[in-house]
Design a protein around this motif. Structure first.
Motif, PDB file in Angstrom:
ATOM      1  N   LEU A 172       0.828  -1.208   0.000  1.00  0.00           N
ATOM      2  CA  LEU A 172       0.000   0.000   0.000  1.00  0.00           C
ATOM      3  C   LEU A 172       0.859   1.254   0.000  1.00  0.00           C
ATOM      4  O   LEU A 172       0.589   2.219  -0.722  1.00  0.00           O
ATOM      5  N   GLN A 173       1.885   1.265   0.827  1.00  0.00           N
ATOM      6  CA  GLN A 173       2.787   2.415   0.900  1.00  0.00           C
ATOM      7  C   GLN A 173       3.503   2.620  -0.426  1.00  0.00           C
ATOM      8  O   GLN A 173       3.729   3.756  -0.863  1.00  0.00           O
ATOM      9  N   HIS A 174       3.841   1.511  -1.074  1.00  0.00           N
ATOM     10  CA  HIS A 174       4.528   1.610  -2.354  1.00  0.00           C
ATOM     11  C   HIS A 174       3.588   2.082  -3.461  1.00  0.00           C
ATOM     12  O   HIS A 174       3.978   2.900  -4.310  1.00  0.00           O
ATOM     13  N   PHE A 175       2.354   1.591  -3.474  1.00  0.00           N
ATOM     14  CA  PHE A 175       1.389   2.055  -4.466  1.00  0.00           C
ATOM     15  C   PHE A 175       1.181   3.558  -4.346  1.00  0.00           C
ATOM     16  O   PHE A 175       1.067   4.269  -5.341  1.00  0.00           O
ATOM     17  N   TRP A 176       1.109   4.039  -3.103  1.00  0.00           N
ATOM     18  CA  TRP A 176       0.934   5.477  -2.877  1.00  0.00           C
ATOM     19  C   TRP A 176       2.112   6.249  -3.450  1.00  0.00           C
ATOM     20  O   TRP A 176       1.948   7.240  -4.173  1.00  0.00           O
ATOM     21  N   SER A 177       3.325   5.804  -3.134  1.00  0.00           N
ATOM     22  CA  SER A 177       4.522   6.518  -3.555  1.00  0.00           C
ATOM     23  C   SER A 177       4.664   6.566  -5.067  1.00  0.00           C
ATOM     24  O   SER A 177       4.990   7.613  -5.646  1.00  0.00           O
ATOM     25  N   THR A 178       4.406   5.454  -5.743  1.00  0.00           N
ATOM     26  CA  THR A 178       4.535   5.437  -7.193  1.00  0.00           C
ATOM     27  C   THR A 178       3.403   6.219  -7.863  1.00  0.00           C
ATOM     28  O   THR A 178       3.591   6.777  -8.948  1.00  0.00           O
ATOM     29  N   ALA A 179       2.248   6.290  -7.220  1.00  0.00           N
ATOM     30  CA  ALA A 179       1.160   7.113  -7.764  1.00  0.00           C
ATOM     31  C   ALA A 179       1.538   8.594  -7.709  1.00  0.00           C
ATOM     32  O   ALA A 179       1.219   9.357  -8.629  1.00  0.00           O
ATOM     33  N   VAL A 180       2.228   9.005  -6.644  1.00  0.00           N
ATOM     34  CA  VAL A 180       2.712  10.387  -6.555  1.00  0.00           C
ATOM     35  C   VAL A 180       3.664  10.688  -7.714  1.00  0.00           C
ATOM     36  O   VAL A 180       3.581  11.745  -8.354  1.00  0.00           O
TER      37      VAL A 180
END
Length: 366
Positions: A172-180
């Motif tokens: 989840l944290q990674h999905f957020w970061s790559t979406a940014v």
């Protein structure tokens, strides 16, 4: 002067000297020969991080692959153009020899509990730089919404110490970061940069707020600390997300980006666990090569060769925006080929998970 990888190694102080020239080149008049020497010096300092980062990558793999069911571990060196631009940021006094993220490893796990467990294991195994060599952005999220656990490790090669950053995060944290990062590419704004966030306004500011709120919603799902200033219940945070005028358009644009066609050239053998990804933004092609679990040396050599070819193109192009068009590569260790989209969903245009969750939070059909 010591030798590293068959060439003379430069000292940290020499790296700092080259860094000062590169920083001045953004504003002051620097001769072409002086600039070229500084670029080559910076490249040499970067190359000296290859062995330390490989050592760290091996240690991370050794600790995680037998302990967790579906870990994804990546290895990369910061691109030369990114290093130079970081040095040239205004209102900063960064030193090339002190940059702690030239070499980096990232571990992506399923849960907060797994992240905490591997953090304990790696702290015991790796040499942490100092008392300031650890940043727990999961227990204390950054105000930007960024959540991850960083360990700044120290690796000594030929009597010279090098810093290698290890990032531990959940999917989840990674999905957020790559979406940014993806939204930054869509709108031409580096939203993850503290300097950029400090001087933006209007719709750009609202987009940053969107990601801060979504990060807190993700934190609620993971039963972990919420982003400072974005605390509240699930219903309250969803309501605040819907109140942003940018939300609908942002989700539409992100959703469109997941539908972009990216040609994939894959040479993958069944059972392989190392995957070398090289992505060309200009051609929108993702090339994938795979290697068996026992052949880590060949996988690392292939990554080094890719980096060497990319660096030649960067240095030939000079310090300009065209340097961003080089091939961007990363080495991934995963259980199978399907997991590489977890490691870099912006490469494979596979951010459906983030988009679907955001749409649920907004409770609207877009």
């Amino acid at each position: 002067m010591d030798m590293l990888n068959g060439i003379h190694a430069i000292s940290r102080s020499a790296a700092n000297r080259y860094g000062r020239i590169l920083r001045r080149s953004a504003q002051d008049a620097v001769s072409a020969s002086e600039l070229n020497d500084a670029i080559r010096g910076a490249q040499l300092w970067r190359d000296q991080h290859i062995t330390p980062t490989q050592n760290c990558f091996r240690a991370v793999l050794d600790e995680c692959t037998d302990s967790f069911p579906q870990p994804v571990c990546t290895y990369r060196l910061k691109r030369l153009v990114s290093i130079i631009r970081k040095l040239q940021r205004t209102r900063t006094h960064l030193h090339l020899g002190e940059l702690d993220d030239i070499g980096g490893c990232r571990l992506i796990v399923d849960t907060i509990e797994e992240a905490r467990e591997i953090w304990v294991k790696l702290r015991e195994r790796l040499d942490i730089k100092s008392s300031k060599g650890e940043k727990n952005y999961i227990a204390q999220p950054n105000v930007s919404g960024y959540r991850s656990h960083h360990l700044l490790t120290k690796n000594v090669v030929n009597n010279q110490s090098y810093y290698v950053e290890v990032q531990i995060r959940t999917k989840l944290q990674h999905f957020w970061s790559t979406a940014v990062e993806a939204v930054g590419e869509i709108y031409g704004m580096e939203y993850k940069s503290p300097e950029v966030r400090a001087h933006i306004s209007g719709e750009d500011s609202e987009r940053i707020e969107f990601f801060r709120i979504v990060s807190s919603l993700f934190a609620l799902e993971e039963d972990s600390a919420l982003v400072p200033g974005r605390e509240g219940s699930y219903a309250d945070l969803c309501s605040r997300l819907r109140s942003l005028s940018c939300s609908q358009r942002l989700i539409k644009d992100l959703e469109s980006s997941t539908d972009d066609v990216c040609k994939v050239n894959a040479e993958v053998a069944e059972g392989d666990t190392f995957f070398l990804l090289s992505f060309s933004r200009e051609e929108q092609i993702l090339n994938v090569m795979s290697f068996p679990d026992w052949d880590i040396d060949e996988a690392l050599n292939a990554y080094s060769n890719l980096e060497e070819d990319s660096t030649v193109l960067q240095m030939h192009g000079g310090l300009n925006s065209e340097m961003d068009m080089d091939t961007n590569g990363v080495l991934v260790h995963a259980q199978d080929f399907t997991q590489i989209s977890i490691a870099y969903p912006n490469y494979s245009a596979n951010m459906r998970e983030f988009v679907d969750r955001a749409k649920d939070y907004l409770r609207m059909e877009i």
